[in-house]
Design an enzyme around this catalytic site. Structure first.
Site, PDB file in Angstrom:
ATOM      1  N   ARG A  89      47.024  31.742  53.245  1.00 24.91           N
ATOM      2  CA  ARG A  89      45.642  32.174  53.487  1.00 24.91           C
ATOM      3  C   ARG A  89      44.959  32.345  52.137  1.00 24.91           C
ATOM      4  O   ARG A  89      45.437  33.089  51.283  1.00 24.91           O
ATOM      5  CB  ARG A  89      45.579  33.488  54.264  1.00 24.91           C
ATOM      6  N   ASN A 141      47.242  33.792  49.236  1.00 23.48           N
ATOM      7  CA  ASN A 141      48.379  34.493  49.831  1.00 23.48           C
ATOM      8  C   ASN A 141      49.403  33.480  50.322  1.00 23.48           C
ATOM      9  O   ASN A 141      49.082  32.619  51.135  1.00 23.48           O
ATOM     10  CB  ASN A 141      47.912  35.359  50.998  1.00 23.48           C
ATOM     11  N   SER A 181      48.847  37.760  57.207  1.00 25.11           N
ATOM     12  CA  SER A 181      48.668  38.473  58.476  1.00 25.11           C
ATOM     13  C   SER A 181      47.350  38.132  59.152  1.00 25.11           C
ATOM     14  O   SER A 181      46.469  37.502  58.574  1.00 25.11           O
ATOM     15  CB  SER A 181      48.722  39.980  58.225  1.00 25.11           C
ATOM     16  N   LYS A 224      49.731  37.264  41.269  1.00 17.33           N
ATOM     17  CA  LYS A 224      48.435  37.305  40.598  1.00 17.33           C
ATOM     18  C   LYS A 224      48.503  36.703  39.200  1.00 17.33           C
ATOM     19  O   LYS A 224      47.531  36.123  38.709  1.00 17.33           O
ATOM     20  CB  LYS A 224      47.922  38.740  40.571  1.00 17.33           C
ATOM     21  N   GLU A 248      42.146  35.539  46.066  1.00 16.07           N
ATOM     22  CA  GLU A 248      43.568  35.295  45.869  1.00 16.07           C
ATOM     23  C   GLU A 248      44.066  34.261  46.868  1.00 16.07           C
ATOM     24  O   GLU A 248      43.414  33.969  47.869  1.00 16.07           O
ATOM     25  CB  GLU A 248      44.381  36.586  46.008  1.00 16.07           C
ATOM     26  N   LYS A 251      44.246  44.206  38.462  1.00 17.63           N
ATOM     27  CA  LYS A 251      45.156  43.966  39.578  1.00 17.63           C
ATOM     28  C   LYS A 251      46.603  43.954  39.107  1.00 17.63           C
ATOM     29  O   LYS A 251      46.966  43.184  38.218  1.00 17.63           O
ATOM     30  CB  LYS A 251      44.825  42.630  40.255  1.00 17.63           C
ATOM     31  N   GLU A 309      51.168  44.168  46.580  1.00 15.79           N
ATOM     32  CA  GLU A 309      50.468  43.690  47.762  1.00 15.79           C
ATOM     33  C   GLU A 309      50.319  44.797  48.782  1.00 15.79           C
ATOM     34  O   GLU A 309      50.976  45.823  48.708  1.00 15.79           O
ATOM     35  CB  GLU A 309      51.231  42.517  48.384  1.00 15.79           C
ATOM     36  N   GLY A 310      49.414  44.568  49.756  1.00 14.88           N
ATOM     37  CA  GLY A 310      49.316  45.465  50.886  1.00 14.88           C
ATOM     38  C   GLY A 310      48.140  46.409  50.853  1.00 14.88           C
ATOM     39  O   GLY A 310      47.984  47.240  51.722  1.00 14.88           O
ATOM     40  N   ARG A 356      37.739  40.262  56.827  1.00  7.91           N
ATOM     41  CA  ARG A 356      37.872  41.711  56.699  1.00  7.91           C
ATOM     42  C   ARG A 356      36.579  42.268  56.120  1.00  7.91           C
ATOM     43  O   ARG A 356      36.026  41.721  55.160  1.00  7.91           O
ATOM     44  CB  ARG A 356      39.040  42.084  55.782  1.00  7.91           C
TER      45      ARG A 356
END
Length: 546
Positions: free
Chosen positions: A200, A218, A223, A381, A216, A435, A439-440, A522
């Site tokens: 993604r 992924n 998810s 990253k 970024e 950064k 993650e998360g 999001r």
């Protein structure tokens, strides 16, 4: 990167701040009022002029010819939607979310992350979709095959990965352990002939430059492919019923098939593995409130493709797994065709050496890894920052047009070894985001914290700066939005990031799948620095093409 991974990006809107307000509606009130919204042809009739009988479902409509014209809300004034209309939309949206599986485990219920069906609550979501210019949407979708190919090509350059991450290895233990496994695979000359990725790429639209910029890429545990589809269907459903009243067209919300596209790619990889008795393992966390998003893909694999999936933690794989003499990964006596990671992207997923042994076991086996250790590292990253450096893309692509397309969407990315940029970030921290290799959600550093962190890292002898990158802070436009969390309505001004899912599968030199494969969005309050949905910062959303 992931979101699970984490990971997804923000895009444009404009708004003001309104404190959360609770929404209370009885069933009888709803069934009386919702009928009033079967769009009157006379738009000079206001909502207050719909008189409903409390004792019958018949609707009595009084049309007052000299009433003021109804004002249709635009993207910039969703907050102006009539309260009664809004009440009906909220009710219908909550029912749709529940009936269609837009659900997570309620963290206040102890067993909600372990036992399906226990402690359910709707996933936080945006009631109506934010706008995005269709030209930028198409640009993001068209980039997917290029980014897929980039990930694959970079993954094959073991020297580049090891060298690029060598300083990060010294500063970040988690990245160091991943690199150790990667190095062992290089020593073994382990070839992944069948390589697949469910990726993604996340974007924001910078308001000042009108440029689409990547946040970024992924590459592990991406998810919301399942619930993202439900979210799209929710908005299309709401606009099919209320669109005329709101001046919006449900067809401007793009169709989303991310869950079925993910399942199709996994099914094709399973077929390439060529063992009809083998299963797909979904690697999961011990407690997973977002399990329903994962189950969407598993259900499609079972019902449409007749493929069995089993859910295992890394600890369980370590306990039950072995590599057979022919290289097959066997877990609890079952041959494994694909290991699909929905965990393993964060240090929290490796609480002991047991989990690390499982990860190494998986990499040493002949099972298809989604992703393999190289794909995982490409999603860090630091690699993203390295690829943005001058002349680095040319190492992996010859086509100048493709290079230009990729580079056009790169935001400013810098190593903390660049003293000029570090000094600029200390002087103007509001223009940057720092950064770490985490993650998360909830890990980025902004503002005064960024300045103080940079100052601390400048001390002689510190190597910790290699665990971070600096990124240009993107400033998307914001818009008025209505956010739903735990059944409560909250009006706010928001920004959004949108992620384009993609699927990639190749067997040796043959590319079998290389596609854009749906999307998720999001949205978060514009004053919030972080945007993770499950950590509590943002909500899931879709997009309205303008």
């Amino acid at each position: 990167m992931v979101a699970g991974s984490g990971c997804l990006v923000w895009f444009p809107h404009s708004c003001t701040n309104i404190f959360p307000s609770s929404f209370v509606s009885s069933t009888s009130q709803h069934h009386r009022s919702v009928l009033s919204l079967f769009f009157p042809k006379n738009r000079n009739m206001s909502q207050q002029q719909l008189n409903l009988s409390s004792t019958t479902t018949n609707i009595e409509v009084e049309v007052v010819d000299n009433s003021p014209p109804m004002t249709l809300p635009s993207f910039n004034d969703y907050h102006q939607i009539d309260d009664k209309v809004l009440e009906n939309i909220v009710y219908d949206a909550l029912v749709f979310a529940t009936l269609n599986g837009l659900l997570v485990g309620d963290k206040s219920v102890e067993r909600s992350g372990r036992v399906p069906g226990v402690g359910l609550v709707h996933l936080p979501f945006s009631l109506l979709p934010p706008p995005l210019p269709e030209t930028h949407w198409k640009q993001a979708c068209d980039l997917s095959p290029l980014f897929n190919e980039l990930v694959d090509r970079v993954s094959l350059d073991g020297k580049f990965l090891q060298q690029s991450l060598s300083k990060t290895k010294k500063a970040d233990e988690f990245t160091s352990r991943l690199l150790d496994i990667h190095a062992k695979m290089l020593e073994m000359n382990k070839k992944e002939e069948i390589r697949m990725g469910l990726f993604r790429s996340d974007y924001m639209l910078d308001e000042k430059t009108k440029s689409l910029l990547q946040i970024e890429m992924n590459t592990i545990s991406t998810s919301f492919s399942g619930v993202g589809v439900v979210m799209t269907e929710l908005h299309r459903n709401i606009l099919s019923h209320y669109g005329k009243l709101l001046g919006l067209d449900s067809e401007r919300v793009p169709v989303n098939t991310a869950d079925s596209r993910y399942a199709e790619a996994l099914a094709k990889a399973w077929k390439e593995y060529n063992n009809p008795r083998a299963v797909i393992i979904v690697v999961v966390q011990g407690e997973e409130r977002n399990m329903y998003d994962q189950h969407f893909v598993s259900a499609i694999l079972r019902e449409k493709h007749h493929i069995t999936t089993i859910r295992k933690t890394l600890a369980e794989i370590n306990q039950e797994g072995e590599i057979l003499p022919d290289g097959t990964l066997s877990v609890d006596g079952q041959a494994v065709a694909i290991v699909y990671f929905r965990a393993g992207y964060t240090p929290v997923d490796y609480p002991s050496e047991s989990e690390w042994r499982a990860r190494l076991l998986i990499e040493q086996s002949s099972a298809i890894k989604c992703p393999n250790i190289s794909y995982h590292l490409v999603g860090t990253k630091k690699i993203q920052q390295e690829l943005a450096r001058p002349n680095v893309l040319e190492r992996f692509f010859e086509n100048k047009e493709d290079i230009a397309k990729l580079r056009k969407c790169f935001a400013g990315l810098w190593s903390l070894e660049d003293s000029d940029i570090v000094n600029e970030a200390i002087a103007k921290p509001e223009l940057f985001v720092m950064k770490p290799q985490r993650e998360g959600g909830g890990n980025n550093i902004y503002g005064d914290d960024l300045r103080e962190t940079l100052k601390r890292l400048q001390k002689p002898g510190s190597q910790e700066d290699a665990a971070y990158i600096l990124m240009q802070r993107i400033f998307p436009a914001n818009t008025a939005s209505i956010l739903m969390r735990n059944g409560f309505l909250h009006k706010d001004h928001v920004i959004s990031e949108f992620g384009i899912f993609s699927t990639y599968l190749r067997n040796k030199d043959k590319v079998i799948v290389n596609n854009e494969s749906g999307y998720m969005v999001r949205t978060k309050p514009s004053l919030s620095d972080e945007g993770g949905v499950l950590p509590g910062f943002g909500v899931i959303d879709s997009v309205y093409l303008t």
